[in-house]
Design a protein around this motif. Structure first.
Motif, PDB file in Angstrom:
ATOM      1  N   VAL A  39       0.859  -1.183   0.000  1.00  0.00           N
ATOM      2  CA  VAL A  39       0.000   0.000   0.000  1.00  0.00           C
ATOM      3  C   VAL A  39       0.895   1.233   0.000  1.00  0.00           C
ATOM      4  CG1 VAL A  39      -1.751   1.303   1.269  1.00  0.00           C
ATOM      5  CG2 VAL A  39      -1.834  -1.196   1.243  1.00  0.00           C
ATOM      6  N   TYR A  40       0.583   2.199  -0.865  1.00  0.00           N
ATOM      7  CA  TYR A  40       1.341   3.439  -0.966  1.00  0.00           C
ATOM      8  C   TYR A  40       0.385   4.607  -0.729  1.00  0.00           C
ATOM      9  CZ  TYR A  40       4.783   0.466  -3.323  1.00  0.00           C
ATOM     10  OH  TYR A  40       5.676  -0.524  -3.624  1.00  0.00           O
ATOM     11  N   THR A  41       0.802   5.559   0.100  1.00  0.00           N
ATOM     12  CA  THR A  41      -0.026   6.730   0.381  1.00  0.00           C
ATOM     13  C   THR A  41       0.803   7.993   0.200  1.00  0.00           C
ATOM     14  OG1 THR A  41       0.499   6.673   2.747  1.00  0.00           O
ATOM     15  CG2 THR A  41      -1.456   5.463   2.032  1.00  0.00           C
ATOM     16  N   TRP A  42       0.122   9.093  -0.095  1.00  0.00           N
ATOM     17  CA  TRP A  42       0.789  10.385  -0.191  1.00  0.00           C
ATOM     18  C   TRP A  42      -0.247  11.495   0.000  1.00  0.00           C
ATOM     19  CZ3 TRP A  42      -0.625   7.403  -4.253  1.00  0.00           C
ATOM     20  CH2 TRP A  42      -1.209   7.971  -5.369  1.00  0.00           C
ATOM     21  N   GLY A  43       0.261  12.680   0.345  1.00  0.00           N
ATOM     22  CA  GLY A  43      -0.611  13.815   0.627  1.00  0.00           C
ATOM     23  C   GLY A  43      -0.246  14.450   1.955  1.00  0.00           C
ATOM     24  N   LEU A  44      -1.210  15.110   2.578  1.00  0.00           N
ATOM     25  CA  LEU A  44      -0.997  15.723   3.885  1.00  0.00           C
ATOM     26  C   LEU A  44      -0.820  14.633   4.935  1.00  0.00           C
ATOM     27  CD1 LEU A  44      -1.090  18.544   5.373  1.00  0.00           C
ATOM     28  CD2 LEU A  44      -3.456  17.968   5.934  1.00  0.00           C
ATOM     29  N   ASN A  45       0.280  14.669   5.655  1.00  0.00           N
ATOM     30  CA  ASN A  45       0.579  13.638   6.643  1.00  0.00           C
ATOM     31  C   ASN A  45       0.033  14.071   8.006  1.00  0.00           C
ATOM     32  OD1 ASN A  45       1.616  11.363   7.898  1.00  0.00           O
ATOM     33  ND2 ASN A  45       3.669  12.236   8.128  1.00  0.00           N
ATOM     34  N   ALA A  46      -1.255  13.861   8.216  1.00  0.00           N
ATOM     35  CA  ALA A  46      -1.914  14.288   9.459  1.00  0.00           C
ATOM     36  C   ALA A  46      -2.460  13.100  10.237  1.00  0.00           C
ATOM     37  CB  ALA A  46      -3.031  15.283   9.145  1.00  0.00           C
ATOM     38  N   GLY A  47      -1.870  11.925  10.027  1.00  0.00           N
ATOM     39  CA  GLY A  47      -2.261  10.738  10.781  1.00  0.00           C
ATOM     40  C   GLY A  47      -2.931   9.663   9.977  1.00  0.00           C
ATOM     41  N   GLN A  48      -3.397   9.989   8.778  1.00  0.00           N
ATOM     42  CA  GLN A  48      -4.201   9.055   7.997  1.00  0.00           C
ATOM     43  C   GLN A  48      -3.417   8.298   6.932  1.00  0.00           C
ATOM     44  OE1 GLN A  48      -3.518  12.022   7.173  1.00  0.00           O
ATOM     45  NE2 GLN A  48      -4.439  12.770   5.296  1.00  0.00           N
ATOM     46  N   LEU A  49      -2.105   8.556   6.840  1.00  0.00           N
ATOM     47  CA  LEU A  49      -1.306   7.934   5.785  1.00  0.00           C
ATOM     48  C   LEU A  49      -0.665   6.620   6.194  1.00  0.00           C
ATOM     49  CD1 LEU A  49       0.601  10.980   4.212  1.00  0.00           C
ATOM     50  CD2 LEU A  49      -1.648  10.057   3.610  1.00  0.00           C
ATOM     51  N   GLY A  50      -0.531   6.391   7.505  1.00  0.00           N
ATOM     52  CA  GLY A  50       0.174   5.199   7.966  1.00  0.00           C
ATOM     53  C   GLY A  50       1.662   5.417   8.110  1.00  0.00           C
ATOM     54  N   HIS A  51       2.120   6.682   7.969  1.00  0.00           N
ATOM     55  CA  HIS A  51       3.525   7.014   8.135  1.00  0.00           C
ATOM     56  C   HIS A  51       3.742   7.676   9.500  1.00  0.00           C
ATOM     57  CE1 HIS A  51       3.748   5.940   4.001  1.00  0.00           C
ATOM     58  NE2 HIS A  51       3.197   7.061   3.539  1.00  0.00           N
ATOM     59  N   ILE A  52       4.998   7.730   9.929  1.00  0.00           N
ATOM     60  CA  ILE A  52       5.285   8.315  11.227  1.00  0.00           C
ATOM     61  C   ILE A  52       5.075   9.825  11.179  1.00  0.00           C
ATOM     62  CG2 ILE A  52       6.909   6.490  11.833  1.00  0.00           C
ATOM     63  CD1 ILE A  52       9.181   8.441  11.184  1.00  0.00           C
ATOM     64  N   LYS A  53       4.870  10.392  12.358  1.00  0.00           N
ATOM     65  CA  LYS A  53       4.652  11.825  12.474  1.00  0.00           C
ATOM     66  C   LYS A  53       5.952  12.571  12.224  1.00  0.00           C
ATOM     67  CE  LYS A  53       2.627  15.195  15.685  1.00  0.00           C
ATOM     68  NZ  LYS A  53       1.988  15.363  17.010  1.00  0.00           N
ATOM     69  N   GLY A  54       5.848  13.709  11.569  1.00  0.00           N
ATOM     70  CA  GLY A  54       7.040  14.526  11.349  1.00  0.00           C
ATOM     71  C   GLY A  54       7.030  15.203  10.001  1.00  0.00           C
ATOM     72  N   GLU A  55       6.996  14.410   8.944  1.00  0.00           N
ATOM     73  CA  GLU A  55       6.991  14.969   7.597  1.00  0.00           C
ATOM     74  C   GLU A  55       5.597  15.509   7.289  1.00  0.00           C
ATOM     75  OE1 GLU A  55       8.413  13.572   3.109  1.00  0.00           O
ATOM     76  OE2 GLU A  55       8.085  12.088   4.686  1.00  0.00           O
ATOM     77  N   LYS A  56       5.498  16.835   7.072  1.00  0.00           N
ATOM     78  CA  LYS A  56       4.195  17.466   6.904  1.00  0.00           C
ATOM     79  C   LYS A  56       3.459  16.952   5.670  1.00  0.00           C
ATOM     80  CE  LYS A  56       2.176  21.905   5.574  1.00  0.00           C
ATOM     81  NZ  LYS A  56       2.411  23.335   5.340  1.00  0.00           N
ATOM     82  N   THR A  57       4.174  16.859   4.569  1.00  0.00           N
ATOM     83  CA  THR A  57       3.559  16.463   3.305  1.00  0.00           C
ATOM     84  C   THR A  57       4.392  15.377   2.643  1.00  0.00           C
ATOM     85  OG1 THR A  57       2.739  18.721   2.997  1.00  0.00           O
ATOM     86  CG2 THR A  57       2.661  17.270   1.099  1.00  0.00           C
ATOM     87  N   VAL A  58       3.739  14.329   2.198  1.00  0.00           N
ATOM     88  CA  VAL A  58       4.390  13.279   1.415  1.00  0.00           C
ATOM     89  C   VAL A  58       4.041  13.544  -0.043  1.00  0.00           C
ATOM     90  CG1 VAL A  58       4.569  10.800   1.004  1.00  0.00           C
ATOM     91  CG2 VAL A  58       4.231  11.649   3.329  1.00  0.00           C
TER      92      VAL A  58
END
Length: 229
Positions: A39-58
């Motif tokens: 699964v690949y996600t991108w966009g605003l990283n506000a908790g819904q992407l499955g990535h760690i907190k820190g990077e504002k935008t993927v």
């Protein structure tokens, strides 16, 4: 595209993985692409992407590594503004929400469709804006997370903060329960289609029952009115 243009007025290719894509989905603040086993996600990283907190935008599609995907296949993915939900061939239902990956259900084999509404985005993440559009995420915004699955002609629901497991939904009608063929969920309710061609519109509500055994099946009924097909 990288760097992202201020405007994109015509379709352009996405620089995604080299694997063959099985499907895509998009919500207001993020997009999802999935292959047979990733699964690949991108966009605003506000908790819904499955990535760690820190990077504002993927900016580009990034593989989700917060849950184990060895020896499983991705079968379904659904998105809301505040969450991403992944289903696997082993019957797992996984929610990407609040910078975590949480297994909501297991052994849910035979899922025909999954839908999700609600979720809360991190208000500390500033989505930015433009000269024409200026908006910010608000603390306490969004709605409780609800996940709906259509399985073996029945609708099952999981509600954030209420249900530990998926609960069967029943139609409050004075006739035998219809076998469900399809559903479409929106924030305040849902539309369902029976295999007999009937269309129903309604909302999820909960009511107390005296029998604890019955509660497992009837905790989340759908209050409906009939809409002619």
């Amino acid at each position: 595209q990288q760097p992202p243009p201020p405007r994109l007025l015509a379709p352009a290719p996405v620089q995604g993985p080299k694997k063959a894509a099985k499907g895509v989905a998009a919500a207001r603040y993020h997009s999802v692409l999935w292959t047979e086993d990733s699964v690949y996600t991108w966009g605003l990283n506000a908790g819904q992407l499955g990535h760690i907190k820190g990077e504002k935008t993927v900016i580009l599609p990034k593989q989700v590594t917060s849950f184990e995907i060895k020896e499983i296949k991705i079968t379904q993915v659904a998105v809301s503004d505040g969450a991403t939900v992944v289903c696997t061939n082993k019957g797992d239902v996984i929610a990407l929400h609040g910078y975590t990956s949480k297994k909501i259900g297991c052994k849910q084999h035979g899922i025909e469709k999954v839908q999700v509404t609600g979720g809360h985005l991190d208000p500390a993440v500033d989505p930015g804006g433009s000269d024409e559009i200026d908006f910010k995420l608000v603390a306490g915004g969004g709605a409780p997370l609800h996940i709906y699955i259509l399985r073996l002609g029945e609708i099952l629901v999981w509600a954030e903060g209420k249900d530990k497991n998926f609960l069967n939904c029943i139609l409050v009608v004075s006739k035998p329960q219809p076998s469900i063929a399809d559903l479409s969920v929106f924030r305040d309710g849902l539309l369902i289609v029976s295999k007999d061609g009937e269309v129903w519109q309604g909302s999820i509500s909960q009511y107390p029952v005296q029998n604890s055994a019955a509660m497992q099946r009837a905790t989340s009924p759908i209050q409906n009115r009939f809409v002619p097909a």
